[in-house]
Every structure is written in C-alpha cells, then in structure tokens.
Enzyme design. Structure first.
Site, PDB file in Angstrom:
ATOM      1  N   GLU A 110      25.214  40.892  12.164  1.00 31.73           N
ATOM      2  CA  GLU A 110      23.747  40.342  11.635  1.00 31.73           C
ATOM      3  C   GLU A 110      23.571  38.954  11.688  1.00 31.73           C
ATOM      4  O   GLU A 110      22.632  38.435  12.237  1.00 31.73           O
ATOM      5  CB  GLU A 110      23.675  40.849  10.159  1.00 31.73           C
ATOM      6  CG  GLU A 110      23.694  42.573   9.945  1.00 31.73           C
ATOM      7  CD  GLU A 110      23.502  42.912   8.609  1.00 31.73           C
ATOM      8  OE1 GLU A 110      24.451  42.275   7.905  1.00 31.73           O
ATOM      9  OE2 GLU A 110      22.668  43.633   8.382  1.00 31.73           O
ATOM     10  N   GLU A 130      29.046  49.365   8.221  1.00 32.08           N
ATOM     11  CA  GLU A 130      28.584  49.691   6.762  1.00 32.08           C
ATOM     12  C   GLU A 130      28.627  50.968   6.214  1.00 32.08           C
ATOM     13  O   GLU A 130      28.921  51.435   5.270  1.00 32.08           O
ATOM     14  CB  GLU A 130      27.047  49.126   6.523  1.00 32.08           C
ATOM     15  CG  GLU A 130      27.177  47.186   6.361  1.00 32.08           C
ATOM     16  CD  GLU A 130      26.902  46.804   8.151  1.00 32.08           C
ATOM     17  OE1 GLU A 130      27.138  47.283   8.881  1.00 32.08           O
ATOM     18  OE2 GLU A 130      26.783  45.685   7.902  1.00 32.08           O
TER      19      GLU A 130
HETATM   20  N1  3HC Z   1      35.112  41.352   2.398  1.00 33.82           N
HETATM   21  C1  3HC Z   1      36.033  41.067   1.748  1.00 33.82           C
HETATM   22  N2  3HC Z   1      37.205  41.257   2.133  1.00 33.82           N
HETATM   23  C2  3HC Z   1      37.489  41.519   3.158  1.00 33.82           C
HETATM   24  C3  3HC Z   1      36.459  41.893   4.138  1.00 33.82           C
HETATM   25  C4  3HC Z   1      35.150  41.860   3.622  1.00 33.82           C
HETATM   26  N3  3HC Z   1      34.155  42.315   4.243  1.00 33.82           N
HETATM   27  N4  3HC Z   1      37.145  42.298   5.250  1.00 33.82           N
HETATM   28  C5  3HC Z   1      38.488  42.178   5.151  1.00 33.82           C
HETATM   29  N5  3HC Z   1      38.514  41.676   3.814  1.00 33.82           N
HETATM   30  C6  3HC Z   1      40.010  41.529   3.141  1.00 33.82           C
HETATM   31  C7  3HC Z   1      40.945  42.603   3.041  1.00 33.82           C
HETATM   32  O1  3HC Z   1      40.793  43.066   1.873  1.00 33.82           O
HETATM   33  C8  3HC Z   1      42.242  41.860   3.196  1.00 33.82           C
HETATM   34  O2  3HC Z   1      42.479  41.321   1.959  1.00 33.82           O
HETATM   35  P1  3HC Z   1      44.007  41.257   1.533  1.00 33.82           P
HETATM   36  O3  3HC Z   1      44.774  40.608   2.626  1.00 33.82           O
HETATM   37  O4  3HC Z   1      43.976  40.625  -0.036  1.00 33.82           O
HETATM   38  O5  3HC Z   1      44.596  42.605   1.188  1.00 33.82           O
HETATM   39  C9  3HC Z   1      42.074  40.842   4.044  1.00 33.82           C
HETATM   40  O6  3HC Z   1      40.692  40.704   4.122  1.00 33.82           O
HETATM   41  C10 3HC Z   1      42.357  41.220   5.549  1.00 33.82           C
HETATM   42  O7  3HC Z   1      42.104  42.494   5.946  1.00 33.82           O
HETATM   43  P2  3HC Z   1      42.600  43.600   6.754  1.00 33.82           P
HETATM   44  O8  3HC Z   1      44.238  43.892   6.305  1.00 33.82           O
HETATM   45  O9  3HC Z   1      41.733  44.557   6.825  1.00 33.82           O
HETATM   46  O10 3HC Z   1      42.763  42.701   8.183  1.00 33.82           O
HETATM   47  P3  3HC Z   1      42.724  43.206   9.925  1.00 33.82           P
HETATM   48  O11 3HC Z   1      42.945  42.020  10.437  1.00 33.82           O
HETATM   49  O12 3HC Z   1      43.546  44.454   9.879  1.00 33.82           O
HETATM   50  O13 3HC Z   1      41.241  43.979  10.038  1.00 33.82           O
HETATM   51  C11 3HC Z   1      39.053  43.645   9.880  1.00 33.82           C
HETATM   52  C12 3HC Z   1      40.057  42.843   9.955  1.00 33.82           C
HETATM   53  C13 3HC Z   1      38.811  44.441  11.147  1.00 33.82           C
HETATM   54  C14 3HC Z   1      37.792  42.702   9.860  1.00 33.82           C
HETATM   55  C15 3HC Z   1      38.992  44.615   8.723  1.00 33.82           C
HETATM   56  O14 3HC Z   1      39.311  43.796   7.455  1.00 33.82           O
HETATM   57  C16 3HC Z   1      37.664  45.104   8.393  1.00 33.82           C
HETATM   58  O15 3HC Z   1      37.204  46.346   8.923  1.00 33.82           O
HETATM   59  N6  3HC Z   1      36.901  44.637   7.542  1.00 33.82           N
HETATM   60  C17 3HC Z   1      35.836  45.509   6.845  1.00 33.82           C
HETATM   61  C18 3HC Z   1      34.626  45.107   8.022  1.00 33.82           C
HETATM   62  C19 3HC Z   1      33.276  45.934   7.253  1.00 33.82           C
HETATM   63  O16 3HC Z   1      33.132  46.892   6.639  1.00 33.82           O
HETATM   64  N7  3HC Z   1      32.480  44.903   7.042  1.00 33.82           N
HETATM   65  C20 3HC Z   1      30.999  45.272   6.684  1.00 33.82           C
HETATM   66  C21 3HC Z   1      31.095  44.603   5.362  1.00 33.82           C
HETATM   67  S1  3HC Z   1      29.644  45.192   4.268  1.00 33.82           S
HETATM   68  C22 3HC Z   1      28.561  44.010   5.126  1.00 33.82           C
HETATM   69  O17 3HC Z   1      28.711  43.124   6.041  1.00 33.82           O
HETATM   70  C23 3HC Z   1      27.102  44.394   4.483  1.00 33.82           C
HETATM   71  C24 3HC Z   1      26.018  43.490   5.247  1.00 33.82           C
HETATM   72  O18 3HC Z   1      25.405  44.350   6.037  1.00 33.82           O
HETATM   73  C25 3HC Z   1      25.118  42.930   4.120  1.00 33.82           C
END
Ligand code: 3HC
Length: 697
Positions: A110, A130
C-alpha cells in the site's frame, strides 16, 4: 537530522537533488507508530528542502516492508495513521519512487502504491496477504490495486493473499520495472526523470483498468468467493470495498474500506488468525535453548526406508538443495520408492509448479542404496522404517556402529518412545525424533521430539534444518503420540463413544465440517484406511468396538469400497450404509449403552473438550512448552480451522469453566474417569483463568 528514536528507523540522505529515505526497522520494517512518525517527518523535510527535486523510498534488509505492525491491532492508534501518511505521500508535490528490494506485503505494498513510481528487485515478492489475518487491506489497498491492474486481477490477489514474484508484478503492472542491478540508482534515475517531466502519476487518478468487462469479471469472481465461504466476514467485506471503488469516488471508497477494516480487526476470526500468526513464530523459540547454541553442519542426509514417508522426506531434502540417499533392505522396494518420487516430480513439472530443470536437479539429488552401511557419510540420518519398536531398535543399534561421529540420528516415529530408541545407542545425545506428517513433501508441520538426552546443539540444528526444508518445526517432549496424535486419540475415542450413544457417523462428520475442518473423523478414517488404526490398536492396546468390527469384516474404508460409509464404483465421497448403522446399534446394545440423539453443538463438545483436556495434561507435563505450540501443531498438522486459533485458543473463547464442568459431566455420564478435567484445567477454570494467561503467569 533529528537525533531521536523516530529518525533512527528511517535514514535520509540527500544527493544530486534526490532524497533517499531508507526504512531501517528490522526485522521486517513493519509500519508501527515510530516508523510512521519518522517517515512522516522525513517526508515533510524532503518536501520542504529546496535542494530536493525527487524522492526515493528504499528499505534495509531482505524485506522491503512486511506491512502494518500487527501487534498494534486492536490497540489505540498513535498518529499519524497509515492512511493519513499515505495520503501525504500520494499528495507530495515532488515525485516519490519506491525501490522494492524484498517482500512488499500488506501495508508495504500500500505504501509503494501511494508512490508515483515503483521498481523492484528480481527477488521481491509483492502482495496483499491481509485476508490470511482475517482482515482486508486497510490503507487504500482495495482501491489502489484495482486502479493499477484492474479489479479482475486485483480481487483474486487480495482474496488468496498470495504474493506474486517481481516478474509477475511487472507483467500485471503493479511495478514499472524489475531491476537486476542497482535498484536504488534506477529508482533515483526514474524519480529525477519524473521531476524533469513534471509528471506526477497518481494511482488514485487512474481509471483505465476499471473497464465494464473487468467489473463484470470481478462480480462473477465475487459471487463465487462468497458462495465458497459464506461465513468468511472478511471475504464479504473485501467484495464490498472493491465494489465501492467501482461505484464511488476514491476518497469515499477508501472510507468504506477503512470502516470495513476497523470492524474486522475486532472480529474473533481475525483475532484468532493473528494469534496463530504469532504462535507459529513463537514456536521457533525453545525456552532454555539459547539463540547462540552452536549448530552442526548438515550437508548430506540419508533416509532409511523408501516407503511413502521415506520418499516424501527425501523430497524435502532434495527440494532444499541437500543431497540425500534413500536406503532400503532390498532392490524391489528401493526401485518402487524411487519411481514413486520420480513420478511425483514429473507430475509437479507437468502441472508447472516446478520447471523441468528443477525436476531434474531434484531427482538428481536423490540416490538410492541397499544396506545401512551406506549411511556412514550422512550428517543426518532419518529413519522412516516400519512402526515397530524392535525394528527401530535394530536399526539404531546398527546406525550407532555405522554413522560418523556427530551425525544426527532421527526417527520419524509417530508414537514410539524416542528415549527407548536412543537408549540402544552409545550416543543418545545425538538422537531425536523428527515426526513428519503425510504427505511429507507437502505438509509443513514437523514435531521435533526432544528426548531426555538430546543435546542442545542437536535440537538447535534440527530446528534450523526444519526451516531450511521449508517446514514448520515445533518442539515437543517424549510421550505416546507426542502432542498431535496423543490429542487425536482422545478425539477418536470420543467419536466412537458418540456412535455408541446414538450419534451416526454422518452426523458427527457434519458437525466437524460445520466446525470448520475439511473432513469429519469417520470420512477421514475411511480415507486413511480403517486397517491402520485397527492394527495399531492391536499392537498398542485399546479398543474401538465399532471401527474394529468394521475392520474385522474387511471394511477398510475407501480402498475396499466400504468402511463407515459406502463408496460404490470407486466414489470418493461416501454414502450412508444402513448396515453400518445397524452394526453400531448392535454394538451399543452389547455394551449396554442407551442411545439418544445429539445436536451438532453437543457433538463438538464431546469431541473437542477431551482434546483440550489432553492439551492441558500435555502442558502440565511439559511435553509442549506453550499453548501456542499445541495450536500451531493442530492448525498445521491436523487441519484445525485456523480462524478458530487452535484447540487451546478456542477453549479460551469457549471459557475454561464451561469446559471443565462439561468434562466432569461427561465423566459421570460415561463412567470414564479419564474425562475428568486435568488439574491445570481445573485450576484455571476455578481461577477464571485462561491458557493464554499462562504465558504471563
Ligand atoms: N507486524 C508485526 N510483526 C511482524 C510483521 C508485521 N506485519 N511481520 C513479521 N513480523 C515479525 C514476526 O512476528 C517475527 O517476529 P519474531 O522474530 O519476534 O518472532 C519477525 O517479524 C520476523 O518474521 P518472520 O519470522 O515471519 O520472518 P520471515 O523472514 O520468515 O518472513 C515476512 C518475513 C514474509 C514479511 C513474514 O513475516 C510475513 O508474512 N509477515 C506478515 C505479512 C502480512 O501479513 N502483512 C500484512 C499485515 S496487515 C496490514 O498490513 C494491514 C494494512 O493493510 C493496513
């Protein structure tokens, strides 16, 4: 630059008329309050700075931006909000180009779409996931993505939440170019080009992709999506938000999206999915196992047994680039096993999920051999032989003689005592369980069974290896069936009991699929084969009078055309069989059980509460470290509906007092004392506590 926390998460460098703003908030540059405030600040500075003509938005690390900060959801919002920040970015009088060096997900995409240009590194992954968290994009994603690539392409991306590669993103029009070389340099060049031309292309102003045909396709896709999952509140919300963008102006449609997003954040489904997201990541951390525990190198592997399980495990190694040798006792079994693996790879290549070159590489990494002595070079040996203690003992005592010093010796047993297996070796510190789930090349879950003497570096290496194999390893202790199968056994037992008391197989299965599982326990039993449970009950003890009677009649399920259901002419879905229903009534009469009817709600309570109770025992015994580990296992290994957060999270939503009281009632009604609430459950129920609260105790 200001020297405060905010300025540290975003770096600003001005050079040659371009301000490069670099997000530096590891691990994933999530857009939390500090990041938003910092970015807002440096953006305002860059806009105000007369020497700056154009702006580049870049990020440090392998993730561009992982999205909004999920930990902030449901808490009071600190300004600036992400939508407000993106409005200011979008309205910048100076062009902003995003340099997407890694994953740009959710709020990350976004953010990029609010810029005036986007370039991506070849390794970037781009998407709006999401939906997987039970929400929808909430910072303009449902509006900008359809304007950029058309609602017909945007809706499926947001519906599945699956990211696309940089190449695909470029083909769709999400990014302007894929840049193999210096990404920031190319972004600078494009930003200056935009500044020179005076053009400020804003996604919000675009409408050329909102064609009548694209709208029509979107409506058909939406109808299909809602039909497929009528209870998914976020799918309905996504449809409404995208449709708003086709019917209203940008700002009005963004307001619709925002209201839908806010409501969904409070939805119990989203809370459960967010819980599951963090539980899965927490499972990687084992209490008492320091992060800097040394690891043993794993360069080669050997798998004992070329059956379905052994072959699947070998494929996991081959897929991860690790050479693996499959070891059998005789040529025929080895050839059959290797052929099966080749066939699976050929199928994947045919479907296009891997290239032909990948197929050949992977097949090439798997070799076969006869005789355990061939395991001597392997850094890890995984035994996937017959589930029999004597067989396993024999293999491990031989491996003890053969394997090189320091090799990790793992068993893929689903039930057996890993301590007893380790005890036949002179190196129990090198032994652990790696319980893969079938089909091993597909299922992500691996229960990593830490035996009494397993060395910390062996455990740490196994957990790392799990990640390398693209698996989800969860550490468990030694007990019969570990976490997953031990709890499953409770459900199976309760299912049998329900049949005797009057529920019919199709009623139980309907209640379970209604709860959100893809399959009910009896349909599942028929698919897996009723002979499996029957044989294991013979070996390990235990009776399931109905299932055993069926198996004794040669009714093994789908493979024999008859089990709990009938499968005429190779049908995959069973139909009710009056014979089975009569047999159940007969068995019930033999056992003197009075029969009555059950509601779906009663069925769920009867099946799931004993599982929760077993989960409580598992926690008490320290077999699982946290309720979240149990939930991660059930969601990823047993198809527990993720939006219910796993059995322990679900139990908290039901209320532990309700569950404990019901279990005491079941114990009284069935005369089965093992249904009595476990001490931990009893205590939490009495205190008004929850499993989630244990973490903070
Ligand atoms: N918010 C907060 N913490 C997050 C996060 C997020 N969006 N994404 C990842 N983290 C944290 C994890 O909890 C983890 O924390 P930890 O080390 O304390 O356990 C750390 O970051 C590393 O994450 P991963 O172990 O998953 O790391 P990878 O390198 O394997 O993967 C990634 C990276 C592909 C970015 C994966 O973390 C992921 O898929 N994250 C979520 C993506 C997501 O769903 N984004 C949408 C969020 S909602 C949003 O954006 C709403 C908006 O539309 C307003």
């Amino acid at each position: 630059m200001q020297n405060n926390k905010e300025s540290r998460v975003v770096r600003q460098e001005v050079d040659g008329g371009v301000a490069v703003l670099t997000l530096a908030n590891p691990p994933v540059n999530a857009l939390g309050a500090a990041m938003r405030a910092a970015l807002d600040g440096v953006l305002a500075q860059a806009i105000a700075d007369a020497s700056v003509r154009a702006i580049v938005l870049a990020a440090e690390g392998k993730v561009f931006v992982g999205g909004a900060d999920i930990t902030e959801f449901g808490k009071p919002q600190q300004p600036p909000s992400l939508p407000d920040l993106l409005d200011r970015l979008d309205a910048s009088p100076k062009p902003v180009v995003a340099a997407i060096g890694g994953a740009a997900l959710g709020g990350g995409l976004e953010l990029a779409m609010a810029c005036h240009g986007r370039v991506a590194a070849p390794s970037a992954r781009i998407g709006l996931p999401e939906i997987k968290l039970g929400i929808i994009p909430g910072a303009g994603g449902t509006q900008r993505l359809p304007r950029l690539i058309g609602p017909d392409a945007a809706f499926p991306m947001m519906l599945t939440g699956e990211p696309v590669s940089a190449e695909k993103a470029a083909a769709l029009g999400i990014v302007d170019a894929v840049v193999p070389g210096d990404l920031v340099a190319e972004a600078r060049r494009r930003a200056l080009e935009l500044a020179d031309s005076g053009a400020l292309p804003r996604v919000r102003d675009r409408s050329e992709r909102l064609t009548p045909a694209a709208r029509e396709t979107f409506e058909a896709q939406a109808a299909e999506a809602v039909k497929r999952d009528p209870d998914a509140t976020n799918v309905h919300a996504l449809v409404r938000a995208v449709r708003a963008g086709l019917e209203q102006d940008f700002d009005a449609a963004v307001a619709v999206e925002r209201a839908e997003f806010r409501a969904l954040v409070e939805d119990p489904r989203s809370k459960a999915l967010r819980y599951a997201f963090f539980a899965e990541r927490e499972a990687a951390r084992v209490p008492g196992l320091p992060k800097d525990t040394p690891r043993r190198p794993i360069r080669t592997a050997a798998v004992i047994g070329a059956g379905t399980m052994g072959g699947g495990i070998a494929m996991c190694f081959a897929n991860a680039g690790i050479p693996v040798m499959v070891i059998e006792t005789e040529e025929g079994a080895l050839a059959r096993g290797l052929d099966r693996v080749k066939g699976l790879y050929a199928g994947s290549a045919k479907r296009g999920s891997i290239t032909e070159a990948q197929r050949d590489e992977r097949v090439g990494r798997i070799t076969g051999a006869i005789g355990l002595e061939n395991a001597q070079e392997a850094d890890i040996v995984i035994e996937a032989a017959f589930e029999d203690m004597d067989v396993k003992r024999e293999i491990f005592s031989k491996l003890d003689q053969i394997a090189k010093p320091g090799a990790i010796l793992a068993t893929n047993t689903s039930y057996l005592d890993v301590n007893a297996i380790a005890a036949v070796t002179n190196r129990p510190q090198d032994v652990l369980g790696l319980h893969f789930f079938s089909p091993a090349n597909v299922m992500r879950l691996v229960e990593v069974v830490r035996a009494e003497k397993t060395a910390p570096d062996v455990l740490a290496t196994a957990l790392d290896l799990g990640k390398r194999l693209n698996k989800l390893p969860v550490t468990v202790g030694v007990c019969f069936g570990f976490v997953g199968n031990r709890m499953l056994e409770r459900r199976s037992r309760a299912g049998e009991r329900l049949l005797l008391e009057g529920a019919l197989p199709h009623e139980v299965d309907a209640a379970v699929t209604g709860f959100g599982f893809r399959m009910g326990p009896f349909a599942m039993g028929d698919l897996a084969g009723l002979d499996i449970g029957w044989r294991s009950r013979k070996d390990f003890g235990g009776r399931a009078p109905v299932a055993d009677s069926l198996a004794e009649q040669g009714r093994f399920g789908q493979k024999t055309g008859r089990g709990f259901y009938l499968y005429p002419d190779g049908a995959r879905t069973g139909t009710r069989d009056p014979e089975v229903e009569a047999l159940i009534a007969r068995v019930a009469a033999e056992h003197g059980v009075a029969r009555r009817s059950f509601t779906a709600e009663e069925i769920i309570a009867r099946l799931m509460y004993p599982m929760v109770n077993e989960g409580a025992r598992i926690l008490e015994e320290g077999i699982a470290a946290r309720p979240g580990d149990i939930d991660t296992i059930w969601i990823n290994g047993y198809n527990w509906p993720a939006w219910r957060g796993g059995p322990m999270h679900w139990a908290d939503t039901v209320g532990l007092k309700t569950i404990a009281e019901a279990l005491s009632r079941f114990a009284a009604e069935t005369g089965d004392d093992s249904q009595e609430p476990a001490p931990l459950l009893k205590r939490l129920a009495a205190e008004g506590g929850s499993f989630a609260g244990l973490k903070n105790a």
